[in-house]
Design a protein around this motif. Structure first.
Motif, short mmCIF file in Angstrom:
data_model
loop_
_atom_site.label_atom_id
_atom_site.label_comp_id
_atom_site.label_asym_id
_atom_site.label_seq_id
_atom_site.Cartn_x
_atom_site.Cartn_y
_atom_site.Cartn_z
N ALA A 125 0.26 8.55 6.47
CA ALA A 125 0.37 7.09 6.56
C ALA A 125 0.44 6.64 8.02
O ALA A 125 -0.08 5.57 8.37
CB ALA A 125 1.61 6.62 5.80
N THR A 170 0.84 -1.20 0.00
CA THR A 170 0.00 0.00 0.00
C THR A 170 0.88 1.26 0.00
O THR A 170 0.60 2.23 -0.71
CB THR A 170 -0.92 0.00 1.24
OG1 THR A 170 -1.60 -1.25 1.29
CG2 THR A 170 -1.94 1.12 1.19
N LEU A 171 1.96 1.22 0.81
CA LEU A 171 2.84 2.39 0.86
C LEU A 171 3.50 2.62 -0.51
O LEU A 171 3.62 3.77 -0.97
CB LEU A 171 3.91 2.19 1.94
CG LEU A 171 4.86 3.37 2.15
CD1 LEU A 171 4.11 4.61 2.63
CD2 LEU A 171 5.97 3.02 3.16
N CYS A 182 1.95 9.75 -5.27
CA CYS A 182 2.31 11.09 -4.78
C CYS A 182 3.57 11.62 -5.47
O CYS A 182 3.77 12.84 -5.53
CB CYS A 182 2.53 11.07 -3.28
SG CYS A 182 1.06 10.66 -2.37
N THR A 229 2.25 1.91 -3.44
CA THR A 229 1.24 2.50 -4.34
C THR A 229 1.07 3.98 -4.03
O THR A 229 1.01 4.82 -4.93
CB THR A 229 -0.11 1.76 -4.16
OG1 THR A 229 0.14 0.37 -4.27
CG2 THR A 229 -1.12 2.18 -5.19
N ARG A 230 1.03 4.32 -2.73
CA ARG A 230 0.85 5.73 -2.36
C ARG A 230 2.02 6.59 -2.81
O ARG A 230 1.85 7.68 -3.33
CB ARG A 230 0.74 5.87 -0.83
CG ARG A 230 -0.64 5.59 -0.34
CD ARG A 230 -0.82 6.16 1.04
NE ARG A 230 -1.99 5.53 1.64
CZ ARG A 230 -2.43 5.79 2.84
NH1 ARG A 230 -1.78 6.64 3.62
NH2 ARG A 230 -3.50 5.20 3.30
N VAL A 256 3.32 12.86 3.39
CA VAL A 256 2.80 11.52 3.04
C VAL A 256 2.99 10.56 4.22
O VAL A 256 2.11 9.76 4.55
CB VAL A 256 3.54 10.97 1.78
CG1 VAL A 256 3.14 9.53 1.50
CG2 VAL A 256 3.24 11.84 0.58
#
Ligand code: FAD
Length: 469
Positions: free
Chosen positions: A305, A237-238, A245, A240-241, A301
């Motif tokens: 998170a 998930t990180l 970003c 993808t983020r 970010v």
């Protein structure tokens, strides 16, 4: 053949000079094997050409005499590809290390194949550019070796592998024919793009003598963070983020399992920036145009998170020295050969499959050898997992036996997951028995047909990657 015919030796000395041909004890042990731990073998002679015409002459002479030639770069390979085979001469590119030209506006660099990766990186940096490939062996590995193995490393998530950096190549075929493919154009759809056959061919199709490489503008700023995570799903998930970003500017995303973190802190003496240990840490780097902006953006970010519970803790480097200290943790991989009797894997898998695969590997190894010790780390952005198991933790099995058993177990799991037995290190000698796990019989037949067309006498790096049909 255990010695070179004297007529060939004399002809090689005539062509390359006395400094271009070494025999016997004059051949330094570093030409006997690479970093794979493959049993060393002294070649019949070490050829050290200083320019392309000498490579062509040397290959032509060996071709006429039917003598096999093993191309050697910096000897940092991890698959045994550059280790001399019986009855072969080694051809080292070590004297062909010139950076010939650099055009910062066009973003191109021309070098001889024996230039080290670090020399290319430094030349690029001095001109305000960056070269897209970076890896731990940068000080010794050569551009020719990087191309011949299609090396990956830390920057793949942003710039791709070595193949993506090569605009042109010059290659000498087994019979001495020089293929000049150095045209500096991005677009050139005129029949087969032959250079791609040599990239990743591990010295079995031709000797790479020069390269025209793509450079990128050097980013003015970088922000580096070590982030602690609870599980593999959080890492995905990180990733993808961060990609969303920082589109196109995520420069690294290196995942370290807890077993690797423990090894790295111990091996490097670097203290953990966290007060407790975590199942996963990610070393992520993003590039940008100014320090404050990129640092603030990454911090934002990370804060979000952490609020979401995705990231448990984070150490954002505040200086280049702090960033280098974080990278030292990841680069503890260089300590593996001296601290473990390691059985190493370089596996490629779909991203979603990698977390379960890594758990299953260690679980199956522990069922078979409860005392087993393995470390896991990977270039997560590229779906590339590295696993190293210490043969000394396997109940006293002799190394070769331990290696055979561990490989059978791990590659069996790779086959079930439809993965690749080599993501970036190549097949060489070491992974030859397992090539069929990742390539179909039809693919292997096509590879053999290409090899036969370019090297019908099977003289270039014979016995590496696969055996002739
Ligand atoms: P060598 O080991 O000398 O040769 C490798 C193969 O290329 C052999 O088959 C050889 O015959 C062939 N070859 C060499 N030069 C030529 C030439 N001019 N023409 C034709 N064939 C040639 N690899 C990665 O991909 N990613 C990593 O992150 C990474 N990290 C590493 C970290 C460490 C500490 C070490 C020791 C190794 C690492 N490697 C990594 C593996 C290794 O550095 C790479 O495979 C590298 O590309 C090999 O380059 P070399 O010049 O040392 O080649």
């Amino acid at each position: 053949m255990s010695t070179l015919p004297s007529s060939l030796l004399c002809a090689l000395i005539d062509a390359l000079g006395t400094d271009g041909v070494y025999t016997g004890d004059a051949i330094a042990p570093r030409h006997h094997t690479d970093w794979s731990g493959t049993e060393p073998r002294r070649p019949l002679a070490l050829l050290r050409p200083s320019h392309t015409a000498q490579v062509a002459q040397a290959l032509r002479l060996c071709h006429v005499h039917g003598v096999p030639v093993v191309p050697q770069g910096g000897m940092t390979g991890l698959a045994g590809g550059a280790v001399p085979t019986f009855g072969a001469v080694a051809l080292s590119l070590e004297r062909m290390n010139a950076i010939e030209s650099l055009d910062a506006t066009a973003g191109t660099l021309v070098c001889q194949a024996g230039a080290t990766l670090q020399a290319v990186q430094e030349a690029a940096k001095a001109a305000g550019c960056v070269f897209g490939v970076d890896l731990g062996a940068r000080g010794s590995c050569q551009i020719g070796g990087n191309l011949a193995t299609n090396a990956g490393g830390n920057g793949v998530v942003q710039f791709g592998m070595m193949r993506e950096q090569a605009l042109g190549l010059e290659v000498v075929l087994a019979d001495g024919t020089v293929l000049d493919m150095m045209r500096p154009m991005l677009k050139n759809n005129t029949g087969y793009d032959l250079k791609h056959w040599f990239i990743g061919s591990e010295g079995t199709l031709g000797v790479i003598t020069r390269a025209l490489l793509q450079l990128h503008p050097e980013p003015r700023a970088r922000a580096t963070v070590l982030a602690a995570l609870a599980d593999y799903a959080s890492a995905m998930t990180l990733l993808t983020r961060l990609k969303a970003c920082f589109p196109g500017t995520l420069a690294a995303f290196e995942l370290m399992w807890e077993d690797f973190q423990r090894f790295a802190f111990d091996a490097t003496g670097t203290p953990s920036p966290f007060t407790q240990s975590h199942p996963f840490t990610v070393l992520a780097e993003v590039s940008g145009s100014d320090n404050e902006t990129v640092q603030d953006a990454l911090q934002h970010v990370l804060e979000v998170a952490m609020e979401d519970g995705l990231v448990l803790d984070a150490a954002l480097a505040q200086s280049e020295a702090q960033a280098a200290a974080l990278w030292r943790i990841r680069e503890a991989t260089a300590e593996i050969p001296s601290r473990m009797q390691s059985i190493n894997f370089d596996i490629s898998l779909p991203l979603q499959a990698m977390g379960d695969f890594a758990e299953r590997c260690v679980q199956r190894l522990s069922e078979r050898w409860p005392s087993q010790r393995s470390v896991r780390f990977g270039h997560l952005g590229d779906g590339n997992l590295h696993l190293s198991t210490d043969a000394r933790s396997l109940g006293g099995l002799p190394f070769k036996e331990a290696e055979r058993e561990v490989e059978a177990l791990v590659y069996g799991l790779v086959a079930q997951a439809n993965g690749s037995v080599s993501a970036e290190h190549g097949i060489g000698l070491h992974k030859k028995p397992y090539l069929g796990v990742s390539r179909s019989p039809a693919e292997l037949a096509a590879m053999r047909a290409i090899k036969h067309a370019l090297d019908p006498l099977d003289l270039l790096n014979p016995g590496k990657v696969f055996d002739p049909a």
